[in-house]
Enzyme design. Structure first.
Site, PDB file in Angstrom:
ATOM      1  N   HIS A 162      12.985  -8.719  16.662  1.00 15.94           N
ATOM      2  CA  HIS A 162      12.603  -8.874  15.321  1.00 15.94           C
ATOM      3  C   HIS A 162      12.551  -7.602  14.387  1.00 15.94           C
ATOM      4  O   HIS A 162      12.452  -7.754  13.144  1.00 15.94           O
ATOM      5  CB  HIS A 162      11.611  -9.933  15.180  1.00 15.94           C
ATOM      6  CG  HIS A 162      11.466 -11.069  15.816  1.00 15.94           C
ATOM      7  ND1 HIS A 162      11.612 -12.048  14.986  1.00 15.94           N
ATOM      8  CD2 HIS A 162      11.623 -11.489  16.973  1.00 15.94           C
ATOM      9  CE1 HIS A 162      11.969 -13.247  15.713  1.00 15.94           C
ATOM     10  NE2 HIS A 162      11.721 -12.776  16.709  1.00 15.94           N
ATOM     11  N   ASP A 369      12.066  -2.222   7.515  1.00 11.66           N
ATOM     12  CA  ASP A 369      11.611  -3.589   7.974  1.00 11.66           C
ATOM     13  C   ASP A 369      12.612  -4.214   8.521  1.00 11.66           C
ATOM     14  O   ASP A 369      13.929  -4.078   7.974  1.00 11.66           O
ATOM     15  CB  ASP A 369      11.327  -4.311   6.512  1.00 11.66           C
ATOM     16  CG  ASP A 369      10.284  -5.340   6.663  1.00 11.66           C
ATOM     17  OD1 ASP A 369      10.055  -6.027   7.916  1.00 11.66           O
ATOM     18  OD2 ASP A 369       9.619  -5.871   5.784  1.00 11.66           O
TER      19      ASP A 369
HETATM   20  P1  ADQ Z   1       6.347  -9.464   9.646  1.00 13.86           P
HETATM   21  O1  ADQ Z   1       6.339  -7.864   9.530  1.00 13.86           O
HETATM   22  O2  ADQ Z   1       5.162  -9.928   9.560  1.00 13.86           O
HETATM   23  O3  ADQ Z   1       7.731 -10.105  10.553  1.00 13.86           O
HETATM   24  P2  ADQ Z   1       7.764 -10.878   7.090  1.00 13.86           P
HETATM   25  O4  ADQ Z   1       9.234 -10.810   7.545  1.00 13.86           O
HETATM   26  O5  ADQ Z   1       7.901 -10.365   5.716  1.00 13.86           O
HETATM   27  O6  ADQ Z   1       7.057  -9.653   7.958  1.00 13.86           O
HETATM   28  O7  ADQ Z   1       7.240 -12.003   7.335  1.00 13.86           O
HETATM   29  C1  ADQ Z   1       5.856 -12.323   7.014  1.00 13.86           C
HETATM   30  C2  ADQ Z   1       5.435 -13.688   6.620  1.00 13.86           C
HETATM   31  O8  ADQ Z   1       4.035 -13.925   6.637  1.00 13.86           O
HETATM   32  C3  ADQ Z   1       5.974 -14.392   5.721  1.00 13.86           C
HETATM   33  O9  ADQ Z   1       6.806 -15.678   6.199  1.00 13.86           O
HETATM   34  C4  ADQ Z   1       5.100 -14.749   4.488  1.00 13.86           C
HETATM   35  O10 ADQ Z   1       5.268 -15.741   3.840  1.00 13.86           O
HETATM   36  C5  ADQ Z   1       3.933 -14.634   5.441  1.00 13.86           C
HETATM   37  N1  ADQ Z   1       2.666 -14.000   4.461  1.00 13.86           N
HETATM   38  C6  ADQ Z   1       2.751 -12.865   4.209  1.00 13.86           C
HETATM   39  N2  ADQ Z   1       1.597 -12.575   3.370  1.00 13.86           N
HETATM   40  C7  ADQ Z   1       0.951 -13.909   3.265  1.00 13.86           C
HETATM   41  C8  ADQ Z   1      -0.371 -14.090   2.948  1.00 13.86           C
HETATM   42  N3  ADQ Z   1      -1.254 -13.325   2.383  1.00 13.86           N
HETATM   43  N4  ADQ Z   1      -0.788 -15.505   3.353  1.00 13.86           N
HETATM   44  C9  ADQ Z   1       0.022 -16.133   4.014  1.00 13.86           C
HETATM   45  N5  ADQ Z   1       1.349 -15.758   4.446  1.00 13.86           N
HETATM   46  C10 ADQ Z   1       1.792 -14.923   4.371  1.00 13.86           C
HETATM   47  C11 ADQ Z   1       8.404  -9.244  11.529  1.00 13.86           C
HETATM   48  C12 ADQ Z   1       9.295  -8.296  10.947  1.00 13.86           C
HETATM   49  C13 ADQ Z   1      10.020  -8.637   9.864  1.00 13.86           C
HETATM   50  C14 ADQ Z   1      10.793  -9.939  10.024  1.00 13.86           C
HETATM   51  C15 ADQ Z   1       9.992 -10.860  10.759  1.00 13.86           C
HETATM   52  C16 ADQ Z   1      11.029 -12.132  11.167  1.00 13.86           C
HETATM   53  O11 ADQ Z   1       8.529  -7.008  10.863  1.00 13.86           O
HETATM   54  O12 ADQ Z   1      10.979  -7.434   9.450  1.00 13.86           O
HETATM   55  O13 ADQ Z   1      11.930 -10.210   8.996  1.00 13.86           O
HETATM   56  O14 ADQ Z   1       9.161 -10.418  11.890  1.00 13.86           O
HETATM   57  O15 ADQ Z   1      11.843 -11.668  12.304  1.00 13.86           O
END
Ligand code: ADQ
Length: 459
Positions: A162, A369
């Site tokens: 991921h 990311d």
């Molecule tokens: P993350 O680093 O966690 O994931 P991201 O892809 O942005 O990053 O996903 C975060 C998730 O958390 C999103 O679905 C978002 O809606 C949710 N979120 C963020 N802030 C929030 C809040 N305050 N309250 C509730 N929900 C919140 C890792 C990798 C990424 C990759 C994903 C999936 O680092 O690059 O996209 O896995 O493979």
């Protein structure tokens, strides 16, 4: 036609949490990207999910959460420290994200990483039938594919990373690089978020693990391993549905009203040093100082979910962010017009969507990311076709979302210009860009992602 074998998913975290006590205790599905991606597949063919519940000590009893059979792997207190906080989040996470903070290499963390990976592999092998299909996820479990193959040679094993896979120059630092590569190469199919990550992997697999072959297909120990880029996505239809719901619309109108009709610039991230929150705040701060923007016209909302607080570096990021918010507000807020609203907490999906709907500009500026789902979620919620996405070139999502305003977040001058461009963008241009972005995300949602990966694995 024979139905495909049931699926065994192996991921660091479980898709459910144990609620209630004693005889009444049960598993309740937690919201989350990977669960919603894989649940429909599990409904069709049945499935077991192997993971950790986040605690130390004995594992909770197995059970079911909807279509998913849940089996927890136990970690001791020492393993939580050395495997999870240590090797996973203080060695691998920073190393794989361009060494934004210095990765630490401690020999005492490596053996627990092996031991925990063995435990996951053993549980997966027990859960899988002969010729079963097993899908292993992410950087915490890179040794698991080979460990499963040693126990169950006839399995079909897939692995998806991921986060980014680093270039040779960084990966080479890892004292255990060959063991990690050989672990991964135990899979039949290895998926990455981007082509660049897949290429990085192929290069080091040849150099440090003796693999041979092409960019798409490697050979090792007379087996072939398929390597591919398969960018993850979001459950688009679910987000569209939430965005259309009257209660979410009301909540979003309320937010706009509370912000006195000012343009809303939004950030939504885990509170992680990879997400570039301080640079985003610095750019906003300077724009207020330069009078390119004013608090009469704009407001920034930063929503940050607390994350990995016992890992060094995270506390520092938090202090830095909170210090900056304090300084900006001290200098620029006025009665009824706060410059930056900062929430350090997790929101429900409905609340989050209400903010996406209220946001005129979405700032997604990670330094690195794997993908970044927030960018895709914002786009999918903008059903009136307006809104501007400012997106870091260094997020995997930038490969697909070409009509966002792409920016190098370390180039603060350009970041500032891009934010102003976003705030002032004519509605016509917003609609033109947003239409293309929405069609990108709609065309390839998370169900296409999981089906696509499993199709290749089932072949
Ligand atoms: P993350 O680093 O966690 O994931 P991201 O892809 O942005 O990053 O996903 C975060 C998730 O958390 C999103 O679905 C978002 O809606 C949710 N979120 C963020 N802030 C929030 C809040 N305050 N309250 C509730 N929900 C919140 C890792 C990798 C990424 C990759 C994903 C999936 O680092 O690059 O996209 O896995 O493979």
């Amino acid at each position: 036609m024979k139905s495909p074998p049931r699926l065994v998913v192996v991921a660091n975290r479980l898709p459910a949490s144990r609620v209630g006590e004693g005889a009444g205790a049960r598993w309740e599905r937690s919201p989350g990207g990977l669960v919603s991606a894989v649940a429909p597949v599990m409904e069709e063919r049945g499935g077991v999910w192997i993971g950790w519940d986040g605690g130390a000590g004995p594992a909770p009893r197995p059970g079911r959460a909807g279509p998913i059979e849940v089996r927890a792997v136990a970690l001791s207190r020492g393993e939580v420290d050395r495997y999870y906080h240590g090797f996973c989040n203080t060695t691998l996470w920073p190393l794989y994200h361009d060494a934004i903070v210095n990765p630490e290499f401690h020999r005492a963390w490596w053996d627990p990483y092996i031991a925990v990976n063995q435990r996951f592999a053993a549980a997966a092998a027990r859960a899988s039938r002969r010729k079963g299909v097993i899908w292993v996820h992410d950087y915490q479990l890179q040794l698991v594919p080979r460990m499963i193959r040693e126990r169950k040679p006839s399995s079909r094993i897939g692995f998806f990373l991921h986060i980014p896979f680093p270039p040779d120059e960084l990966f080479a630092w890892l004292p255990w690089r060959s063991a990690i590569l050989r672990g991964l190469l135990g899979a039949d199919v290895i998926g990455f978020q981007t082509q660049a990550s897949a290429e990085n992997f192929v290069r080091v697999a040849k150099r440090y693990a003796g693999a041979e072959g092409t960019e798409r297909e490697l050979t090792i120990d007379r087996r072939s391993v398929r390597v591919m880029a398969c960018p993850i996505s979001i459950p688009s239809a679910e987000f569209e549905k939430i965005a259309a719901s009257p209660s979410v619309r009301r909540k979003s109108a309320e937010i706009k009203q509370q912000l006195a009709g000012r343009k809303l610039l939004l950030g939504v991230d885990r509170l992680d040093y990879t997400k570039g929150i301080p640079l985003r705040l610095a750019a906003f701060h300077e724009l207020l100082q330069d009078r390119k923007l004013s608090v009469n016209e704009c407001v920034m909302v930063q929503i940050a979910v607390p994350s990995r607080e016992s890992v060094p570096g995270y506390e520092e990021t938090r202090r830095e962010v909170e210090g900056m918010v304090g300084r900006i507000n001290g200098e620029f807020s006025m009665p009824g017009k706060v410059a930056v609203h900062y929430f350090r907490r997790s929101l429900s999906r409905e609340e989050l969507v209400a903010y996406y709907l209220a946001a005129d500009v979405m700032l997604v500026t990670p330094l690195r990311d794997g993908m970044n789902l927030v960018a895709k979620e914002y786009v999918m919620c903008r059903d009136d076709g307006t809104g501007v996405l400012v997106l870091s070139e260094f997020a995997g999502a930038a490969r697909e979302l070409r009509r966002a305003l792409l920016v190098n977040p370390r180039d603060v001058e350009t970041l500032k210009k891009t934010i102003v461009q976003a705030v002032r963008m004519p509605e016509e241009e917003q609609r033109m860009r947003m239409a293309m972005l929405r069609s990108n995300v709609r065309r390839h949602d998370v169900h296409d992602w999981s089906r696509g990966f499993l199709e290749v694995l089932d072949e």
